[in-house]
Design a protein around this motif. Structure first.
Motif, PDB file in Angstrom:
ATOM      1  N   THR A 234       4.569   2.752   6.037  1.00 48.62           N
ATOM      2  CA  THR A 234       4.458   2.470   4.457  1.00 48.62           C
ATOM      3  C   THR A 234       5.671   1.835   4.045  1.00 48.62           C
ATOM      4  OG1 THR A 234       3.004   4.485   4.530  1.00 48.62           O
ATOM      5  CG2 THR A 234       4.412   3.725   2.343  1.00 48.62           C
ATOM      6  N   ALA A 235       6.838   2.118   4.431  1.00 42.90           N
ATOM      7  CA  ALA A 235       8.280   1.341   3.995  1.00 42.90           C
ATOM      8  C   ALA A 235       7.887  -0.113   4.351  1.00 42.90           C
ATOM      9  CB  ALA A 235       9.305   2.018   4.670  1.00 42.90           C
ATOM     10  N   PHE A 236       7.549  -0.685   5.364  1.00 41.83           N
ATOM     11  CA  PHE A 236       7.813  -1.891   5.906  1.00 41.83           C
ATOM     12  C   PHE A 236       6.668  -2.741   4.913  1.00 41.83           C
ATOM     13  CE2 PHE A 236       8.886  -0.626  10.571  1.00 41.83           C
ATOM     14  CZ  PHE A 236      10.345  -0.315  10.083  1.00 41.83           C
ATOM     15  N   ILE A 237       5.564  -2.303   4.308  1.00 47.58           N
ATOM     16  CA  ILE A 237       4.817  -2.979   3.517  1.00 47.58           C
ATOM     17  C   ILE A 237       5.090  -2.740   2.002  1.00 47.58           C
ATOM     18  CG2 ILE A 237       2.270  -3.025   2.561  1.00 47.58           C
ATOM     19  CD1 ILE A 237       2.670  -4.140   5.601  1.00 47.58           C
ATOM     20  N   SER A 238       5.398  -1.382   1.680  1.00 43.88           N
ATOM     21  CA  SER A 238       5.638  -1.229   0.247  1.00 43.88           C
ATOM     22  C   SER A 238       6.859  -0.797  -0.137  1.00 43.88           C
ATOM     23  CB  SER A 238       4.411  -0.251  -0.570  1.00 43.88           C
ATOM     24  OG  SER A 238       4.483   0.701   0.348  1.00 43.88           O
ATOM     25  N   GLY A 239       7.843  -0.456   0.809  1.00 46.40           N
ATOM     26  CA  GLY A 239       9.069   0.111   0.376  1.00 46.40           C
ATOM     27  C   GLY A 239       9.976  -0.461  -0.630  1.00 46.40           C
ATOM     28  N   ASP A 240      10.541   0.266  -1.664  1.00 48.43           N
ATOM     29  CA  ASP A 240      11.273  -0.464  -2.281  1.00 48.43           C
ATOM     30  C   ASP A 240      12.594  -1.002  -2.290  1.00 48.43           C
ATOM     31  OD1 ASP A 240      12.675   1.909  -2.586  1.00 48.43           O
ATOM     32  OD2 ASP A 240      11.912   2.682  -4.430  1.00 48.43           O
ATOM     33  N   ASP A 340      -3.265  -3.609   8.772  1.00 54.66           N
ATOM     34  CA  ASP A 340      -2.604  -2.328   8.454  1.00 54.66           C
ATOM     35  C   ASP A 340      -3.095  -1.862   6.903  1.00 54.66           C
ATOM     36  OD1 ASP A 340      -0.507  -0.755   7.392  1.00 54.66           O
ATOM     37  OD2 ASP A 340       1.130  -2.187   8.467  1.00 54.66           O
ATOM     38  N   ASP A 341      -3.365  -0.562   6.927  1.00 53.27           N
ATOM     39  CA  ASP A 341      -4.055  -0.043   5.873  1.00 53.27           C
ATOM     40  C   ASP A 341      -3.140   0.605   4.983  1.00 53.27           C
ATOM     41  OD1 ASP A 341      -6.721  -0.566   6.688  1.00 53.27           O
ATOM     42  OD2 ASP A 341      -6.835   1.617   7.828  1.00 53.27           O
ATOM     43  N   ASN A 342      -1.901   0.201   5.100  1.00 48.86           N
ATOM     44  CA  ASN A 342      -0.699   0.349   3.905  1.00 48.86           C
ATOM     45  C   ASN A 342      -0.867  -0.808   3.114  1.00 48.86           C
ATOM     46  OD1 ASN A 342       0.907   2.664   4.914  1.00 48.86           O
ATOM     47  ND2 ASN A 342       1.131   1.463   6.491  1.00 48.86           N
ATOM     48  N   LEU A 343      -1.647  -1.819   3.265  1.00 49.53           N
ATOM     49  CA  LEU A 343      -1.771  -3.015   2.139  1.00 49.53           C
ATOM     50  C   LEU A 343      -2.870  -2.587   1.175  1.00 49.53           C
ATOM     51  CD1 LEU A 343      -1.761  -5.968   4.836  1.00 49.53           C
ATOM     52  CD2 LEU A 343      -0.334  -5.595   2.923  1.00 49.53           C
ATOM     53  N   ASP A 344      -2.909  -3.142   0.223  1.00 54.09           N
ATOM     54  CA  ASP A 344      -3.722  -3.029  -0.826  1.00 54.09           C
ATOM     55  C   ASP A 344      -4.948  -3.396  -0.526  1.00 54.09           C
ATOM     56  OD1 ASP A 344      -2.025  -1.852  -2.754  1.00 54.09           O
ATOM     57  OD2 ASP A 344      -1.327  -3.971  -3.561  1.00 54.09           O
ATOM     58  N   ASP A 345      -6.064  -2.749  -1.209  1.00 53.62           N
ATOM     59  CA  ASP A 345      -7.348  -3.240  -1.073  1.00 53.62           C
ATOM     60  C   ASP A 345      -7.780  -4.212  -2.112  1.00 53.62           C
ATOM     61  OD1 ASP A 345      -8.193  -1.230   0.680  1.00 53.62           O
ATOM     62  OD2 ASP A 345      -8.967   0.108  -0.836  1.00 53.62           O
ATOM     63  N   ILE A 346      -8.533  -5.210  -2.042  1.00 55.22           N
ATOM     64  CA  ILE A 346      -9.021  -6.026  -3.070  1.00 55.22           C
ATOM     65  C   ILE A 346      -9.140  -5.254  -4.491  1.00 55.22           C
ATOM     66  CG2 ILE A 346     -10.562  -7.860  -3.660  1.00 55.22           C
ATOM     67  CD1 ILE A 346     -11.321  -8.134  -0.668  1.00 55.22           C
ATOM     68  N   GLY A 347      -8.229  -5.852  -5.364  1.00 53.12           N
ATOM     69  CA  GLY A 347      -8.527  -5.127  -6.755  1.00 53.12           C
ATOM     70  C   GLY A 347      -7.576  -6.153  -7.649  1.00 53.12           C
ATOM     71  N   ALA A 348      -8.042  -5.882  -9.067  1.00 49.19           N
ATOM     72  CA  ALA A 348      -7.246  -6.717  -9.947  1.00 49.19           C
ATOM     73  C   ALA A 348      -5.830  -6.589  -9.900  1.00 49.19           C
ATOM     74  CB  ALA A 348      -7.796  -6.467 -11.283  1.00 49.19           C
ATOM     75  N   GLY A 349      -5.365  -7.889  -9.981  1.00 52.31           N
ATOM     76  CA  GLY A 349      -3.513  -7.786  -9.741  1.00 52.31           C
ATOM     77  C   GLY A 349      -3.086  -7.245  -8.335  1.00 52.31           C
ATOM     78  N   LYS A 350      -3.814  -7.469  -7.516  1.00 51.35           N
ATOM     79  CA  LYS A 350      -3.424  -6.692  -6.015  1.00 51.35           C
ATOM     80  C   LYS A 350      -3.057  -7.971  -5.101  1.00 51.35           C
ATOM     81  CE  LYS A 350      -3.824  -2.445  -7.161  1.00 51.35           C
ATOM     82  NZ  LYS A 350      -2.478  -1.695  -7.310  1.00 51.35           N
TER      83      LYS A 350
END
Length: 409
Positions: A234-240, A340-350
């Motif tokens: 999770t951190a390697f994709i979206s960690g702050d 990698d399923d930690n990435l966002d799905d297709i969606g507005a602003g993603k």
């Protein structure tokens, strides 16, 4: 491995079935303006089944690679180093029964075995023996996509620093008798990645520890590796970047036309229905400088892949194709795909899709050693093992990674 060969054959048949049914779906839209719900459901089910088979193929390949190297959690070392063997035996005794005498023996052998001595001054921590340490790292390599596609370094300090040359020096052509102007210096930027502490605290009953038949190193590695890998992934994709690594999706995103160092450039990918044609994918691929495209790959989750799998070029050829050979990746526009399923799905602003050379763009830092604190007091009748490791991660070459942004409306 026969299982992989059989799986590849199944994938090939499923992909041909998918193409046939999807072609029928596209033709129905073109001729009738709508799709029979039964046909649409059939295409979706084949697509889901294909994703599941591809995931199974990747798991089988990872297991085969681990078996070929003899690298399974809890696997033994070479057996040739008597000091390391003695250290492992002392660690096992401390692990099962605790005791200050056992702890002292473990610490003494840490130095003799040239281990990283990361013991707490209060005397409560010990460093796991090498078999345990390697088991966790090996499992991480097969589960964490970012570990597999990025550069990974092990250090003995808390911080890793490197300089990046952004260019900027001047040069030019000059005639024999013309004056030469002074050239400017190149622009150097310092990148610093700090390691952060990730922990897990599995517990065992004392009865379980007293069972001499149990491989404790394998058990603890299995327990801890699951927790560490989920947190790291999770951190390697979206960690702050606060008390954890900084992930690729957490950096400032700017339109690629306005790209500046310190941000990640993106290509606008249209509405959330995503990509009625391949133009945006081609734009994203060519937003990356050619020097980085050699070694670049696509990074997305399985749901996004399911959408992209339906796309064709102007000649009616599918852009995505499965890796129909052992060890071969799926291919999109000539480049490998990773999921990698930690990435966002297709969606507005993603930002559901990245294309880049992650070996050059993203760096993962492991602090040498894993620490273990044995706690027989907090939970009566049980022994808790507080395990920690220090990990850092961040982008080190911003222009080596590009993203696709879905429009907000």
């Amino acid at each position: 491995m026969e299982a992989i060969k059989a799986m590849i054959e199944d994938i090939g048949r499923a992909f041909e079935a998918f193409k046939a049914e999807n072609d029928a779906r596209i033709k129905a839209i073109e001729t009738k303006g709508h799709v029979d719900p039964i046909l649409a459901e059939k295409v979706d089910k084949i697509n889901e089944s294909l994703s599941a088979m591809l995931d199974m193929k990747r798991q089988l390949e990872a297991l085969e690679a681990a078996a070929a190297r003899g690298q399974f959690p809890g696997g033994g070392g070479s057996g040739g180093d008597n000091v390391v063997a003695e250290y492992r035996a002392a660690f096992e005794k401390w692990f099962r029964h605790g005791g200050e005498g056992n702890l002292a023996a473990v610490k003494d052998l840490q130095v003799k075995a040239s281990m990283s001595t990361l013991s707490d001054p209060d005397g409560g921590y010990v460093t796991a023996p090498p078999e345990f340490d390697q088991a966790i790292d090996r499992v991480a390599g097969t589960i964490s996509v970012m570990r597999r596609i990025s550069t990974v370094r092990t250090i003995g300090a808390d911080t890793y620093k490197k300089l990046v040359n952004q260019g900027g020096s001047t040069s030019g052509w000059v005639a024999e008798k013309e004056s030469r102007s002074e050239t400017s210096s190149p622009t150097l930027k310092e990148i610093a990645i700090n390691t952060k502490e990730v922990y897990a605290e599995p517990g065992a009953t004392q009865i379980m520890l007293d069972d001499a038949r149990m491989d404790l190193a394998a058990w603890l590695a299995d327990e801890v590796s699951v927790e560490f890998n989920e947190e790291e992934g999770t951190a390697f994709i979206s960690g702050d970047g606060v008390a954890k690594p900084k992930g690729i999706a957490a950096y400032t995103m700017v339109a690629n036309a306005s790209y500046a160092w310190g941000s990640i450039g993106y290509i606008a990918g249209g509405h959330a229905s995503l990509l009625n044609n391949a133009d945006k994918l081609i734009d994203l691929q060519h937003a990356l400088k050619s020097t980085y495209r050699n070694g670049a790959l696509w990074l997305m989750n399985d749901a996004t892949c399911g959408k992209i799998r339906t796309l064709k070029d102007g000649d009616g050829n599918y852009l995505w194709r499965p890796g129909l050979a052992e060890g071969k990746p799926d291919i999109l526009l000539g480049k490998p795909c990773e999921y990698d399923d930690n990435l966002d799905d297709i969606g507005a602003g993603k930002y559901p899709l990245f294309f880049g050379n992650f070996k050059r763009g993203y760096l993962i830092i492991d602090r040498l050693g894993i620490r273990i604190l044995r706690d027989p007091y907090t939970s009566k009748g049980n022994v808790l093992f507080y395990c920690t490791k220090r990990v850092g991660g961040g982008v080190v070459m911003y222009e080596a990674i590009k993203a696709l942004k879905i429009a907000t409306s």
